[in-house]
Design an enzyme around this catalytic site. Structure first.
Site, PDB file in Angstrom:
ATOM      1  N   HIS A  96     -35.047 210.226  64.850  1.00 37.14           N
ATOM      2  CA  HIS A  96     -34.915 209.279  65.185  1.00 37.14           C
ATOM      3  C   HIS A  96     -33.636 208.045  65.000  1.00 37.14           C
ATOM      4  O   HIS A  96     -32.658 207.391  66.124  1.00 37.14           O
ATOM      5  CB  HIS A  96     -36.075 208.173  66.238  1.00 37.14           C
ATOM      6  CG  HIS A  96     -37.065 209.049  66.891  1.00 37.14           C
ATOM      7  ND1 HIS A  96     -37.319 209.724  67.697  1.00 37.14           N
ATOM      8  CD2 HIS A  96     -38.792 209.201  65.808  1.00 37.14           C
ATOM      9  CE1 HIS A  96     -38.398 210.334  67.722  1.00 37.14           C
ATOM     10  NE2 HIS A  96     -39.249 210.021  66.875  1.00 37.14           N
TER      11      HIS A  96
ATOM     12  N   THR B 102     -36.849 190.469  87.588  1.00 37.44           N
ATOM     13  CA  THR B 102     -37.247 191.299  87.604  1.00 37.44           C
ATOM     14  C   THR B 102     -36.643 192.177  85.805  1.00 37.44           C
ATOM     15  O   THR B 102     -37.783 193.456  85.764  1.00 37.44           O
ATOM     16  CB  THR B 102     -36.223 192.741  88.105  1.00 37.44           C
ATOM     17  OG1 THR B 102     -34.667 192.124  87.695  1.00 37.44           O
ATOM     18  CG2 THR B 102     -36.733 192.298  89.782  1.00 37.44           C
TER      19      THR B 102
ATOM     20  N   ASP C 153     -33.233 183.597  82.617  1.00 35.31           N
ATOM     21  CA  ASP C 153     -32.519 182.744  84.341  1.00 35.31           C
ATOM     22  C   ASP C 153     -33.948 181.628  84.814  1.00 35.31           C
ATOM     23  O   ASP C 153     -35.003 181.562  83.910  1.00 35.31           O
ATOM     24  CB  ASP C 153     -31.855 183.169  84.714  1.00 35.31           C
ATOM     25  CG  ASP C 153     -33.382 184.340  85.859  1.00 35.31           C
ATOM     26  OD1 ASP C 153     -34.480 183.985  85.562  1.00 35.31           O
ATOM     27  OD2 ASP C 153     -33.249 184.781  86.419  1.00 35.31           O
TER      28      ASP C 153
ATOM     29  N   HIS D 277     -39.014 205.115  68.446  1.00 39.22           N
ATOM     30  CA  HIS D 277     -37.773 205.711  68.569  1.00 39.22           C
ATOM     31  C   HIS D 277     -36.712 205.067  69.225  1.00 39.22           C
ATOM     32  O   HIS D 277     -35.618 206.144  68.750  1.00 39.22           O
ATOM     33  CB  HIS D 277     -38.468 207.002  70.057  1.00 39.22           C
ATOM     34  CG  HIS D 277     -39.778 207.534  69.548  1.00 39.22           C
ATOM     35  ND1 HIS D 277     -39.709 209.052  70.865  1.00 39.22           N
ATOM     36  CD2 HIS D 277     -40.196 207.881  68.146  1.00 39.22           C
ATOM     37  CE1 HIS D 277     -41.175 209.330  70.440  1.00 39.22           C
ATOM     38  NE2 HIS D 277     -40.892 209.060  68.750  1.00 39.22           N
TER      39      HIS D 277
ATOM     40  N   CYS E 173     -35.637 187.356  82.907  1.00 37.62           N
ATOM     41  CA  CYS E 173     -35.838 187.342  84.150  1.00 37.62           C
ATOM     42  C   CYS E 173     -36.004 187.391  85.578  1.00 37.62           C
ATOM     43  O   CYS E 173     -37.964 187.439  85.064  1.00 37.62           O
ATOM     44  CB  CYS E 173     -34.291 187.752  84.664  1.00 37.62           C
ATOM     45  SG  CYS E 173     -33.891 189.653  84.862  1.00 37.62           S
TER      46      CYS E 173
HETATM   47  C1  RB5 Z   1     -32.240 185.912  90.160  1.00 35.20           C
HETATM   48  O1  RB5 Z   1     -32.846 185.686  91.891  1.00 35.20           O
HETATM   49  C2  RB5 Z   1     -32.601 187.463  89.793  1.00 35.20           C
HETATM   50  O2  RB5 Z   1     -32.102 188.309  90.830  1.00 35.20           O
HETATM   51  C3  RB5 Z   1     -32.812 187.234  88.561  1.00 35.20           C
HETATM   52  O3  RB5 Z   1     -33.743 186.314  87.533  1.00 35.20           O
HETATM   53  C4  RB5 Z   1     -32.863 188.660  87.804  1.00 35.20           C
HETATM   54  O4  RB5 Z   1     -34.512 189.707  88.680  1.00 35.20           O
HETATM   55  C5  RB5 Z   1     -31.819 189.289  88.246  1.00 35.20           C
HETATM   56  O5  RB5 Z   1     -31.953 190.708  87.207  1.00 35.20           O
END
Ligand code: RB5
Length: 147
Positions: free
Chosen positions: A133, A67, A8, A98, A65
């Site tokens: 595994h 996180t 994203d 694994h 993304c």
């Molecule tokens: C975008 O602001 C953020 O929410 C997205 O990139 C991500 O981290 C969601 O899990």
């Protein structure tokens, strides 16, 4: 190796750098978007990469993304996808040895480029160990089918 890439807006910059890193390492990146830092919704791109890996179009996938959390949640909804959210190389290595992980999820707002490249390298170069595994990996789908 053909590798489907998706991000994203929050992962866009790191996805672009990983694309270049992969091409320079002799891999074949398949960029499924997004294609600018404009705000978009991560599930759209998580689905594209998961489908690309499931269909065999790409051998592995990398999703970025902010996180890595949203992307890994989306990808792991697909039976047959094993997405691993890794921010250090040990987890990336173990996800292959694994868990036979086929998608790597990263947080572009969490790690820097050099660490991300190292994690990508380990993820692509580490084989699946198989044996006990393999039985457990099969159970991920078989035991959750009715859940
Ligand atoms: C975008 O602001 C953020 O929410 C997205 O990139 C991500 O981290 C969601 O899990």
């Amino acid at each position: 190796m053909k590798i489907a890439l998706g991000s994203d807006h929050a992962g866009f910059e790191l996805k672009e750098k990983i694309k270049k890193f992969l091409a320079e390492a002799g891999h074949e990146p398949l960029d499924l978007g997004c294609f600018s830092p404009e705000s978009v919704d991560y599930p759209v791109y998580g689905v594209k990469v998961a489908k690309s890996v499931l269909s065999g179009e790409a051998e592995r996938g990398i999703l970025v993304c902010g996180t890595g959390l949203g992307m890994s949640m989306v990808a792991n909804r697909f039976s047959g996808i094993r997405a691993a959210l890794c921010h250090e190389p040990f987890s990336a290595r173990m996800s292959r040895l694994h868990n036979d992980a086929n998608i790597l999820a990263l947080g572009g707002r969490i790690i820097g480029d050099v660490l991300a490249f190292e994690i990508v390298k380990v993820f692509l170069e580490t084989p699946f160990e198989g044996g006990r595994h393999a039985r457990r990996v099969k159970q991920i789908d078989s035991l959750t089918k009715e859940a």
